[in-house]
Design a protein around this motif. Structure first.
Motif, short mmCIF file in Angstrom:
data_model
loop_
_atom_site.label_atom_id
_atom_site.label_comp_id
_atom_site.label_asym_id
_atom_site.label_seq_id
_atom_site.Cartn_x
_atom_site.Cartn_y
_atom_site.Cartn_z
N ARG A 66 0.83 -1.21 0.00
CA ARG A 66 0.00 0.00 0.00
C ARG A 66 0.87 1.26 0.00
O ARG A 66 1.81 1.36 0.79
CB ARG A 66 -0.89 0.00 1.24
CG ARG A 66 -1.87 1.15 1.29
CD ARG A 66 -2.77 1.00 2.50
NE ARG A 66 -3.72 2.08 2.59
CZ ARG A 66 -4.63 2.20 3.57
NH1 ARG A 66 -4.69 1.27 4.51
NH2 ARG A 66 -5.46 3.22 3.58
N PRO A 67 0.57 2.26 -0.88
CA PRO A 67 1.36 3.50 -0.90
C PRO A 67 1.27 4.23 0.43
O PRO A 67 0.21 4.27 1.06
CB PRO A 67 0.70 4.33 -2.01
CG PRO A 67 -0.03 3.33 -2.85
CD PRO A 67 -0.48 2.26 -1.89
N PRO A 68 2.40 4.82 0.90
CA PRO A 68 2.38 5.53 2.18
C PRO A 68 1.64 6.86 2.08
O PRO A 68 1.67 7.51 1.04
CB PRO A 68 3.87 5.76 2.46
CG PRO A 68 4.51 5.79 1.11
CD PRO A 68 3.73 4.83 0.27
N SER A 69 0.96 7.25 3.14
CA SER A 69 0.26 8.54 3.17
C SER A 69 1.25 9.67 3.42
O SER A 69 2.20 9.52 4.19
CB SER A 69 -0.80 8.52 4.28
OG SER A 69 -1.76 7.54 4.02
N GLN A 70 0.99 10.80 2.77
CA GLN A 70 1.83 11.99 2.94
C GLN A 70 1.03 13.09 3.61
O GLN A 70 -0.21 13.14 3.51
CB GLN A 70 2.35 12.48 1.59
CG GLN A 70 3.32 11.53 0.91
CD GLN A 70 3.82 12.09 -0.40
OE1 GLN A 70 3.08 12.69 -1.17
NE2 GLN A 70 5.11 11.93 -0.65
N PHE A 71 1.77 14.02 4.27
CA PHE A 71 1.14 15.13 4.97
C PHE A 71 1.91 16.41 4.66
O PHE A 71 3.12 16.38 4.47
CB PHE A 71 1.11 14.88 6.47
CG PHE A 71 0.45 13.58 6.84
CD1 PHE A 71 -0.92 13.52 7.06
CD2 PHE A 71 1.19 12.41 6.93
CE1 PHE A 71 -1.53 12.31 7.36
CE2 PHE A 71 0.59 11.20 7.23
CZ PHE A 71 -0.77 11.16 7.45
N ALA A 72 1.18 17.52 4.60
CA ALA A 72 1.83 18.80 4.30
C ALA A 72 1.06 19.94 4.97
O ALA A 72 -0.07 19.76 5.45
CB ALA A 72 1.91 19.04 2.79
N LEU A 73 1.69 21.09 5.00
CA LEU A 73 1.09 22.29 5.58
C LEU A 73 -0.25 22.60 4.95
O LEU A 73 -0.41 22.51 3.72
CB LEU A 73 2.05 23.47 5.38
CG LEU A 73 1.59 24.85 5.85
CD1 LEU A 73 1.58 24.91 7.38
CD2 LEU A 73 2.50 25.93 5.29
N ASN A 74 -1.20 23.02 5.76
CA ASN A 74 -2.50 23.48 5.28
C ASN A 74 -2.48 25.00 5.22
O ASN A 74 -2.60 25.67 6.25
CB ASN A 74 -3.61 23.01 6.22
CG ASN A 74 -4.96 23.59 5.84
OD1 ASN A 74 -5.16 24.07 4.72
ND2 ASN A 74 -5.90 23.56 6.77
N PRO A 75 -2.30 25.60 4.04
CA PRO A 75 -2.19 27.07 3.95
C PRO A 75 -3.40 27.80 4.50
O PRO A 75 -3.29 28.94 4.95
CB PRO A 75 -2.03 27.31 2.44
CG PRO A 75 -1.56 26.02 1.87
CD PRO A 75 -2.20 24.96 2.72
N ALA A 76 -4.56 27.15 4.45
CA ALA A 76 -5.80 27.81 4.87
C ALA A 76 -6.08 27.69 6.36
O ALA A 76 -7.13 28.14 6.84
CB ALA A 76 -6.98 27.24 4.08
N ALA A 77 -5.15 27.13 7.12
CA ALA A 77 -5.40 26.91 8.55
C ALA A 77 -5.71 28.21 9.29
O ALA A 77 -6.62 28.26 10.12
CB ALA A 77 -4.19 26.23 9.19
#
Length: 393
Positions: A66-77
């Motif tokens: 299974r491909p690994p999940s990625q995470f990144a900054l949420n500009p709209a936070a």
């Protein structure tokens, strides 16, 4: 005043700093970068997602299974309010937490009317821009403000600003805190222009100078990737360095022979009036340049040489990689920069100029508002502020 969110674990804050660049990363990549256990990373990623500060991205490349999940900054936070106050104008903008401008407004506004009318204009227009951006005051994480005078950065109070009557020692952050309980950062206009130009045009440059040439002359200095303000907040005040051809020319600071008295827009206009050429101010000088007036071109070229004389010392002292020329007089283009280069490249040590770029500002009149946004973002997302929970929704 909106309620303050619960405190954030220091470890979560530290992990978030890795994700601020916006690059997607997997849990495994975060574990490798931090040396923490994957279980710890997973718990902190879940908390940052709960806070809305990061979002899942498209899956990473699979090495099998299974491909690994990625995470990144949420500009709209969250958003920040950015304000650039000039002598006769003001700009206010709403930016996301990457520093990107979402909405912006500029109007003529005389800074001499005093702090309360000017700051009220900023607040009222910021609230309107928030509404246009489908946001409210509760979404604001910080405020960044640039003013045309010296500032005691630790307190956000202007200090003896020569063109800002009524602003001396005025508590700008304190005024805003009556309306918004968020960090308020105030700095002089040249410093925020340096931050803005670097963020947009030279993000990887850690040795950087921004030189503003307008009614006055000043510089913002970034060394080792950090803005240098000096002991009293006047680092980069090159406009009041004496130059060789200044001699008996009086300056508004009370001394004689200052760079500003010879090379500012007002000084160039004065030189042209001495040649019976009508030029009331720097804008008239720019119009004459565009019309091809030879005397104006020569006067601007000499002003560039004068600026270059001072910058030659700066090059030896701080060894920048890039010097950006901005401010209203930069609109004359290569005529001014050619004079700067002529002196810097011939009088500086070859090693110091081997890879030195002297260029015109790309952000131009928007440098200040970009810089005010970055000033606010850097504070809003700093580990100590994030740990208090001020950024969390």
């Amino acid at each position: 005043m909106p309620p303050q969110s619960p405190a954030v674990d220091q470890g979560i804050s530290e992990l978030f700093q890795l994700l601020r660049d916006g690059a997607p990363r997997t849990r495994a990549e975060l574990a490798k970068a931090t040396g923490l256990a994957r279980s710890t990373i997973a718990a902190r990623v879940d908390e940052l997602m709960r806070m809305g500060l990061i979002l899942p991205q498209a899956d990473g490349v699979s090495t099998g299974g299974r491909p690994p999940s990625q995470f990144a900054l949420n500009p709209a936070a969250k958003v920040v309010i950015a304000a650039d106050i000039g002598a006769s104008h003001a700009t206010v903008a709403i930016a996301d937490i990457t520093g990107s401008i979402l909405a912006e407004r500029s109007e003529p506004l005389d800074v001499a009317v005093g702090p309360v009318p000017v700051l009220t204009w900023i607040l009222d227009n910021a609230i309107e821009l928030l509404a246009q951006s489908s946001r409210t005051i509760r979404n604001v994480a910080a405020i960044g403000i640039g003013v045309p005078g010296p500032v005691e950065f630790a307190t956000g109070r202007p200090v003896n600003p020569p063109i800002m009557p009524g602003w001396d020692k005025f508590d700008v952050p304190g005024w805003f805190h009556h309306h918004l309980h968020v960090p308020v950062l105030v700095d002089n206009d040249v410093n925020i222009m340096a931050l803005g130009e670097r963020a947009i045009s030279w993000p990887a440059c850690d040795q950087f100078m921004f030189v503003k040439i307008a009614t006055g002359i000043g510089a913002g200095v970034i060394a080792g990737g950090a803005l240098q303000r000096g002991a009293q907040g006047v680092a980069g005040d090159i406009g009041h360095v004496q130059i060789s051809r200044g001699a008996d020319v009086p300056c508004r600071c009370g001394n004689r022979g200052c760079l500003e008295a010879l090379a500012s827009g007002a000084a160039i206009a004065r030189t042209l009036r001495g040649l019976d050429i009508e030029a009331r101010n720097g804008n008239d000088v720019i119009d004459l340049i565009k019309a091809g007036n030879i005397d104006a071109i020569q006067a601007v070229r000499q002003a560039g040489r004068d600026v270059g004389e001072v910058l030659t010392t700066c090059v030896s002292l701080i060894n920048p990689s890039v010097i950006v020329i901005g401010g209203s007089m930069a609109r004359v283009g290569e005529h001014l920069i050619a004079g700067v280069r002529e002196v810097v490249y011939t009088q500086s040590m070859p090693l110091a100029t081997e890879h030195l770029s002297i260029v015109q500002s790309v952000t131009a009149e928007r440098a200040g508002v970009y810089g005010a946004a970055m000033l606010a973002v850097d504070r809003a997302l700093a580990p100590d502020v994030l740990t208090t929970g001020l950024v969390a929704p």
